[in-house]
Design an enzyme around this catalytic site. Structure first.
Site, PDB file in Angstrom:
ATOM      1  N   TYR A 137       2.893 -30.916 -31.476  1.00  0.00           N
ATOM      2  CA  TYR A 137       2.293 -29.751 -31.166  1.00  0.00           C
ATOM      3  C   TYR A 137       0.994 -29.831 -30.720  1.00  0.00           C
ATOM      4  CZ  TYR A 137      -0.837 -26.019 -32.297  1.00  0.00           C
ATOM      5  OH  TYR A 137      -1.950 -25.080 -32.068  1.00  0.00           O
ATOM      6  N   LYS A 191       3.810 -18.764 -38.609  1.00  0.00           N
ATOM      7  CA  LYS A 191       5.063 -18.624 -38.031  1.00  0.00           C
ATOM      8  C   LYS A 191       6.089 -17.908 -38.725  1.00  0.00           C
ATOM      9  CE  LYS A 191       2.714 -21.312 -35.147  1.00  0.00           C
ATOM     10  NZ  LYS A 191       1.245 -20.776 -34.418  1.00  0.00           N
ATOM     11  N   ASP A 238       5.888 -31.983 -39.925  1.00  0.00           N
ATOM     12  CA  ASP A 238       5.442 -30.647 -39.517  1.00  0.00           C
ATOM     13  C   ASP A 238       6.810 -30.010 -39.695  1.00  0.00           C
ATOM     14  OD1 ASP A 238       5.077 -28.121 -38.391  1.00  0.00           O
ATOM     15  OD2 ASP A 238       3.450 -29.081 -37.108  1.00  0.00           O
ATOM     16  N   ARG A 295     -11.990 -21.166 -53.058  1.00  0.00           N
ATOM     17  CA  ARG A 295     -11.714 -22.558 -52.162  1.00  0.00           C
ATOM     18  C   ARG A 295     -11.164 -23.692 -53.016  1.00  0.00           C
ATOM     19  NH1 ARG A 295     -15.552 -26.430 -52.248  1.00  0.00           N
ATOM     20  NH2 ARG A 295     -17.289 -24.832 -52.539  1.00  0.00           N
TER      21      ARG A 295
HETATM   22  N1  PLP Z   1       2.670 -26.781 -36.053  1.00  0.00           N
HETATM   23  C1  PLP Z   1       3.091 -26.295 -35.106  1.00  0.00           C
HETATM   24  C2  PLP Z   1       4.730 -26.561 -34.876  1.00  0.00           C
HETATM   25  C3  PLP Z   1       2.803 -25.173 -34.446  1.00  0.00           C
HETATM   26  O1  PLP Z   1       3.376 -24.644 -33.337  1.00  0.00           O
HETATM   27  C4  PLP Z   1       1.475 -24.742 -34.527  1.00  0.00           C
HETATM   28  C5  PLP Z   1       0.723 -23.422 -33.891  1.00  0.00           C
HETATM   29  O2  PLP Z   1       1.330 -22.999 -32.882  1.00  0.00           O
HETATM   30  C6  PLP Z   1       0.618 -25.054 -35.586  1.00  0.00           C
HETATM   31  C7  PLP Z   1       1.193 -26.429 -36.304  1.00  0.00           C
HETATM   32  C8  PLP Z   1      -0.639 -24.805 -35.928  1.00  0.00           C
HETATM   33  O3  PLP Z   1      -0.788 -23.640 -36.752  1.00  0.00           O
HETATM   34  P1  PLP Z   1      -1.853 -22.741 -37.152  1.00  0.00           P
HETATM   35  O4  PLP Z   1      -2.212 -22.185 -35.521  1.00  0.00           O
HETATM   36  O5  PLP Z   1      -1.430 -21.884 -38.113  1.00  0.00           O
HETATM   37  O6  PLP Z   1      -3.242 -23.557 -37.173  1.00  0.00           O
END
Ligand code: PLP
Length: 377
Positions: free
Chosen positions: A98, A195, A170, A44
């Site tokens: 998102y 991803k 992001d 952690r």
């Molecule tokens: N940011 C984007 C652009 C996403 O598409 C996603 C998930 O689809 C996330 C963040 C969140 O990621 P996680 O599902 O790994 O928490």
């Protein structure tokens, strides 16, 4: 020191020390370590061998001072926002985020007393008027989900610096291969490593990268928030990320070719992909990015009926949420990534019910084009 290309960094960065001569980083499947002279080591705390190697490698890729792996993309995003903001602060957040991030900002962050203004990150002439005395941070996405906008990223960095705001991005869709956002000046560059970074749809993980002071502060907070990445998941992410360059070149090229093919079809009203000349920010994306990612979205002239028919006839893309894996996936954001938004919020963001998002995998490009051709016919 000689600067090395990303392909070399992906393989070797952070791996200067081989453990017992092992070519691959062994999995230290242990939660804690014996007391010795070094600080207490605990999963952690993000300071165990599998985490440390990944943290070093990911920092190099982003051109960041530091990086931290986390248990999911949302752990990285929520951890970074909770680090940049405190009760009473005001956040400027891009108007098409998102869905999970949008939800976090609208609910949990709001409950903690952080106010938010959603803003058009492509209209710099409006930004000054949005500033409040308590504005502390600005948050954008490098390529937005699911409409693939590429906002004025250089303008955002300059605006944040001029107004002493923490800049957060992001960078999941672009990836450090296409756009090392920390090197471009963002204080925080965040990823859902679920991803493209992992790329094989078998791990949920996240990454916080950026300026050293900010990442260290986030690391302190994550000790309390939790959301750490376990050693086995670190191993998988480590293995996945090492082929990022190979995969991204293929994703970029295939998505571009498929987008051009779809753009030429009468049945399709609109193709969203930054590589297309018709994309409103094509010039900016071409200038800033190595490639345009494997993502594209389409709207069919026939609306929802035609979209559902197309989806049922496609044989290669799998109908599933998420993105960035080696296999092609398709989903309707209105019922997946953006289902948490109200219909009015989705409409305001331009996300129609029949919008189809495609995460283009690394299958043969012509096979994918042929599949769409037969499904459209
Ligand atoms: N940011 C984007 C652009 C996403 O598409 C996603 C998930 O689809 C996330 C963040 C969140 O990621 P996680 O599902 O790994 O928490």
């Amino acid at each position: 020191m000689m600067t090395r290309a990303i392909d070399t960094q992906l393989i070797h960065a952070g791996e200067e020390r081989r453990i017992e001569g092992a070519i691959r980083m062994p999995i230290f499947q242990t939660a804690m370590f014996e007391h010795d002279d070094s600080p207490l080591r605990y999963v952690r705390y993000n300071n165990t061998p599998n985490q440390i190697v990944l943290n070093r490698k990911l920092a190099v890729l982003e051109g960041a001072e530091e990086a931290l792996v986390t248990g999911s993309g949302m752990a990285a995003i929520s951890g970074a926002l909770l680090t940049a903001l405190k009760p009473g602060d005001h956040l400027l957040a891009q108007d098409t985020l998102y869905g999970g991030t949008h939800g976090f900002v609208r609910t949990l962050l709001a409950d903690l007393g952080v106010s938010v203004s959603f803003f058009d990150a492509d209209a710099p002439e409006t930004w000054n008027s949005l500033l409040q005395a308590n504005t502390r941070a600005v948050y954008v996405e490098s390529i937005t989900n699911p409409l693939l906008h590429v906002c004025d990223l250089e303008g955002i960095v300059a605006f944040a610096q001029a107004n002493k705001l923490v800049s957060l991005i992001d960078n999941t869709f672009a990836t450090p291969f296409n756009y090392p956002a920390a090197a471009a000046g963002f204080d925080f560059s965040l990823h859902s490593a679920t991803k493209y970074l992992n790329g094989h749809s078998d791990v949920v993980a996240g990454v916080i990268t950026g300026k050293g002071d900010w990442v260290r502060k986030a690391g302190k907070n994550l000790k309390q928030l939790g959301g750490s990445l376990d050693p086995h998941a670190c191993f998988l992410l480590h293995r996945g990320v090492q082929t990022l360059a190979l995969r991204m070149r293929q994703h970029n090229a295939t998505a571009h070719a498929l987008a051009e093919f779809l753009d030429s079809k009468d049945e399709i009203a609109w193709v969203y992909h930054p590589g297309l000349r018709s994309h409103p920010q094509h010039e900016r994306a071409s200038r800033l990015f190595e490639g345009f990612s494997g993502m594209l979205s389409i709207e069919l002239k026939g609306g929802l009926d035609a979209t559902e028919k197309l989806m049922s006839r496609l044989q290669i893309p799998v109908y599933a949420p998420s993105l960035g894996g080696i296999e092609s996936l398709m989903t309707r954001p209105a019922i997946s990534s953006h289902a948490g938004l109200t219909p009015e919020e989705r409409e305001a963001a331009g996300i129609r019910d029949f919008l189809l998002r495609i995460s283009v995998g690394i299958e043969d490009c012509q096979d994918l084009i042929d599949d769409f051709e037969q499904a459209l016919n």
